[in-house]
Design an enzyme around this catalytic site. Sequence first.
Site, PDB file in Angstrom:
ATOM      1  CG  HIS A  91      -0.518   0.068   2.527  1.00 36.89           C
ATOM      2  ND1 HIS A  91      -0.297   1.263   3.159  1.00 36.89           N
ATOM      3  CD2 HIS A  91      -0.201  -0.895   3.429  1.00 36.89           C
ATOM      4  CE1 HIS A  91       0.127   1.030   4.397  1.00 36.89           C
ATOM      5  NE2 HIS A  91       0.203  -0.273   4.583  1.00 36.89           N
ATOM      6  CG  ASP A 106       2.548   0.622   7.913  1.00 35.18           C
ATOM      7  OD1 ASP A 106       2.198   0.133   6.834  1.00 35.18           O
ATOM      8  OD2 ASP A 106       1.802   0.714   8.910  1.00 35.18           O
ATOM      9  CD  GLU A 121      -3.164  -1.472   5.521  1.00 25.18           C
ATOM     10  OE1 GLU A 121      -3.228  -2.532   6.155  1.00 25.18           O
ATOM     11  OE2 GLU A 121      -2.785  -0.406   6.031  1.00 25.18           O
ATOM     12  CD  GLU A 122      -1.934   2.399   7.582  1.00 22.11           C
ATOM     13  OE1 GLU A 122      -2.618   1.878   8.479  1.00 22.11           O
ATOM     14  OE2 GLU A 122      -0.726   2.160   7.407  1.00 22.11           O
ATOM     15  CG  HIS A 134      -0.014   3.011  12.518  1.00 23.10           C
ATOM     16  ND1 HIS A 134      -1.338   2.710  12.526  1.00 23.10           N
ATOM     17  CD2 HIS A 134       0.517   2.348  11.489  1.00 23.10           C
ATOM     18  CE1 HIS A 134      -1.600   1.861  11.529  1.00 23.10           C
ATOM     19  NE2 HIS A 134      -0.473   1.633  10.885  1.00 23.10           N
TER      20      HIS A 134
END
Lengths: 340, 336
Positions: A63, A173, A201-202, A312
């Site tokens: 992603h 990420d 995606e998140e 994150h």
Amino acid sequence: MDKKFLKELCLIDGTSGDEDKVRGYIISKIKDFCEYNVDPLGNIIAEKKGAGRAKNKVMVSAHMDEVGMIVTSVKADGTLTLSAVGGIDPRVAIGRPVAVGDSGICGVIGSKAVHNMTDEEKKTAPKFTTIYADIGAADKEEAEKYVQPGDRVYFKSEFGITEDGFVSGKAIDDRFGCAAMIEMIRSELPYDCTFTFVVQEEVGLRGSRTAAFAVDPDFAIVLESTTAADIPLAEGEKRCCELGKGAVVSYMDRSTIYDKELYRLSKETASENGINWQTKTMVAGGNDSGAIHISKGGVRTIAISAPCRYLHSPVCAARFSDLEDCEKLAKAMLEKMCQL
Amino acid sequence: MDLNKTIMSLCLAKGVSGDESEAAELALSMLKEYTDDCCIKNGNVIGHFGVKGKKPHVLIDAHIDQIGLVVTHITEDGFLKISNCGGIDRRILAAQQVVVMGNVPVNGVICSVPPHLETDESKVPEMADICIDVGMSKEQAEKVISLGDKIVFAPHCEKLLGDRISGTSLDDRCGVAAVLRAMDIVKDKALQCEVTVLFSTQEEVGERGAKIAAFDIDPDIALAVDVSFALTSDDSELKCGKMGKGCMIGFSPVLDRGLSEQFREIAVGKELPYQTEVMSGTTGTNADRFSVNRGGAKAVTLSIPLKYMHTPAEVISVSDVENTARLIAAYLEEVK
């Protein structure tokens, strides 16, 4: 993996629904090595020609989006109220510089001076409903010349790789996954296959859903980053997985029970190729596999993840050797899955 | 002088209480533009102006140190355990980038608890649970990091809208810049008294550099140029000044009322924007040390309004720094 590509990718701002700059960068790196199209949501679907035709259609996916924040309103004093895009612990949001909007206006997320807090306030973590960004505007009128609700807000942090291979910065990420796929597309592959660089995606595995529908693969490999908790605050199985121990392949997480045969095959393949392999010691997290493995009539899916600390947050930490192990294992698994 | 540039370069220099040398050396080099008679003594930057021995002897101070952390232990896994150096808000520490001032500067990140382990996101970690990841084994870390090494938030400074600047150590580097700017304004004027400029160490841990320097300098009048709270929506108007509205002149039982009034009159006379900051006891600044130095001195606080104090995202308005400098300069031209 090209360290320069990795660094450049991580430093680009692109939260869910705002992946344009990431997409532009990726296209500039792959356009001479594959055929590609961009679907209505913004996913890049790239068809890579290999030396031979594959028995099975395999899709490799990563992603493009990262977690961030979004401006929800401009207050009378010119500060901006915020909401999280993706899962962000509000405790990592305060006391740091941010970039606001497409032009990257400099701002900060501050906090009332500790001197003026009550004892109770000092012990209370912030919430997204109470924090705000400050771009230095004197009032609402000045702020509105530069910022509108819906503008994205990004953490600003330095990206670094030490000589020893310790990687730190934002958005590892999943720009690491994008960097690995760029590398694979730019190399010679034994079989034809499809690479998808997906959006959103998140915020609920949304881009991968339409990409998997369009590609309609038999098999899928998801390249991701996953929580490593090998820090003094965690012991035993709570550490989940560890930096420097190689590619992480899960048997199960909160979104997917992985294909048992592929899970075992990944371990064998790693061992055959001298690639470090580990699994997670907790059932936690989730990734695009959750959408892909139940696409259409089902897709046999495996996720190969890089262990990453402080996921994150504005500063994730990883080991370059693990990122390389993930890329090597993805390549080896791709070759096998094409002919299974 | 270019005030923006001065503030920003001072802000990027590292100088945690007790280890101020990088910031102090930079401030000394800037002060040398205005006087040859300057040096670093016991960490404090001291520069002499005006007529030696002529009363009153005026001390103008801004502290050179910034808050930070100190390494207390290296774990078996190579993580650093820490303690605070000055007043740290524990709520803002998680996932901050830091620089450990070891044999060589070492970049690190403050560990945050990953969401899968966190049962309660409303918790604020205890200092004893906080540790720093430098990506090294214990053996590697011990080669470059020693217990007692200081840690700064990764130095950072940039312009926001208008004349606002954000940075990691504006408390009190913007005060240092204001003092330098004041000396810039009066550089061609003949001062009628002795003036000593002091950029003092260890303010954040209890005004210790100011105490020893004041003893040596022995001033009659002391101006403590520091920062104070600028109003934000989550704070109280009763405790805060307003950003962009000028220098905050202190009034307090421990300050000299006549001196405070004199600064107010100068501000009015010169049409410089100002605000009053009324405190009911000690001020929490170096002025508290100056007023009771030796046989005593008349002291006042001159504060630059600053938002988000003691976070790595402090914000000031450059106009407040300029107006504070002009106020100091106007006083120096007047005092005899």
